[in-house]
Design a protein around this motif. Structure first.
Motif, PDB file in Angstrom:
ATOM      1  N   ARG A 283       9.999   1.069   3.682  1.00 13.32           N
ATOM      2  CA  ARG A 283       8.751   1.339   2.974  1.00 13.32           C
ATOM      3  C   ARG A 283       8.271   2.728   3.365  1.00 13.32           C
ATOM      4  O   ARG A 283       8.169   3.008   4.551  1.00 13.32           O
ATOM      5  CB  ARG A 283       7.662   0.315   3.339  1.00 13.32           C
ATOM      6  N   PRO A 284       7.961   3.622   2.426  1.00 13.93           N
ATOM      7  CA  PRO A 284       8.193   3.430   0.987  1.00 13.93           C
ATOM      8  C   PRO A 284       9.678   3.464   0.670  1.00 13.93           C
ATOM      9  O   PRO A 284      10.481   4.033   1.411  1.00 13.93           O
ATOM     10  CB  PRO A 284       7.456   4.622   0.380  1.00 13.93           C
TER      11      PRO A 284
ATOM     12  N   GLU B 144       4.729  -1.205  -7.294  1.00 13.51           N
ATOM     13  CA  GLU B 144       5.533  -0.646  -6.207  1.00 13.51           C
ATOM     14  C   GLU B 144       6.709   0.141  -6.787  1.00 13.51           C
ATOM     15  O   GLU B 144       7.231  -0.193  -7.854  1.00 13.51           O
ATOM     16  CB  GLU B 144       6.046  -1.764  -5.305  1.00 13.51           C
TER      17      GLU B 144
END
Length: 321
Positions: free
Chosen positions: A29-30, A274
């Motif tokens: 993440r990211p 996302e």
């Protein structure tokens, strides 16, 4: 037609490398994955279509510079040059240099997409029957073997398209340092996209025909084809924008809701909105790029720019052999 000089220099690009890197991208993440995975056969064909789009200025601007100044560039390369093209692709731009060169020693295109590269080499060989073409199928950002240096001429690298902008600043410096050693005693001719009006940049990466979107989404389609990933490409949207503080275009695949990607029995959850970051394309000033290259050991040389100062080709002298 066969390429008699090719076989000793072919290197397989292992599929497991893609699986490993995709798992790593989905765990972090990211989420982010290298843009080199755009370039399977389908992705390479889509990129060639992008280069013809009216919104995508870099290709036609760089080609115009090469048409106007190839003789000057060839004079700097000299006779018996061994020309190395990094990320060679369709070999369109290098033709302008090869036509201007005097008795080149050889041409060594390096690219990760083997079938696409070899098809382009066959077409080039038909146009230049006496030219020694020695393709290397490899990830040019990692250690790779090249044919032996010429005994008389210099070794010159050619890295067009501002592909250097796809690297992070640290990665760009690492590549330039590797190239400086690989090209010792010679030079690097490199294309860089320059900082400009964000509206021009936005249009270039969000074309009206949706070709860039298809190119971006091909990362997921390729994961389905080659790795058996279970996912819904229609569940993701192409997103590209200019990040002004970092002076770069960013491309992402944005989830259109909560969903999963299954890969090798592992499940990765995506929340609505996302993203998987698939590419960034840094924009430069000439002085700023020359400073970066100097950190890698290159010395600044001639620069060729278009009238709008949208794009530049830079000659960088490598350290002495």
């Amino acid at each position: 037609m066969p390429l008699p000089h090719a076989a000793p220099w072919l290197h397989a690009v292992p599929l497991e490398g893609y699986a490993h890197d995709l798992h790593a991208a989905l765990r972090q993440r990211p989420r982010s994955i290298s843009p080199k995975y755009f370039y399977d056969d389908a992705g390479s064909a889509l990129f060639e279509r992008i280069c013809e789009l009216p919104e995508y200025y870099p290709t036609r601007t760089e080609l115009a510079l090469l048409r106007s100044h190839a003789a000057e560039m060839a004079a700097l390369m000299g006779e018996a040059v061994q020309l190395i093209e990094y990320g060679a692709g369709a070999l369109r731009k290098v033709r302008l240099l090869l036509d201007a060169l005097s008795a080149p020693h050889s041409f060594v295109p390096v690219d990760i997409s083997g079938p696409h590269l070899l098809a382009a080499c066959r077409a080039l060989q038909a146009e230049h029957a006496s030219l020694a073409i020695q393709p290397v199928v490899a990830d040019f950002t990692r250690p790779h073997d090249l044919p032996a240096r010429p005994q008389r001429g210099q070794r010159v690298g050619f890295f067009p398209g501002s592909s250097i902008g796809n690297f992070s600043p640290d990665q760009a410096l690492e590549f330039l340092r590797m190239a400086a050693q690989e090209l010792r005693g010679g030079a690097l001719l490199i294309g860089v996209d320059l900082v400009k009006d964000p509206a021009v940049l936005h249009a270039a990466y969000n074309d009206a025909q949706g070709v860039t979107a298809a190119f971006n989404l091909n990362v997921l389609a390729r994961a389905q084809r080659e790795l058996g990933a279970e996912l819904d490409p229609a569940g993701f949207a192409h997103s590209a924008f200019y990040n002004a503080p970092l002076q770069r275009i960013e491309m992402h695949l944005q989830s259109r809701g909560r969903q999963q990607i299954r890969l090798d029995q592992r499940v990765y959850e995506f929340e609505d909105g996302e993203t998987l970051h698939t590419e960034h394309s840094h924009k430069f000033s000439v002085a700023g790029f020359q400073t970066l290259a100097a950190r890698a050991g290159f010395k600044a040389g001639p620069v060729w720019q278009d009238a709008r100062e949208w794009f530049a080709l830079l000659w960088l002298q490598a350290p002495a052999a």
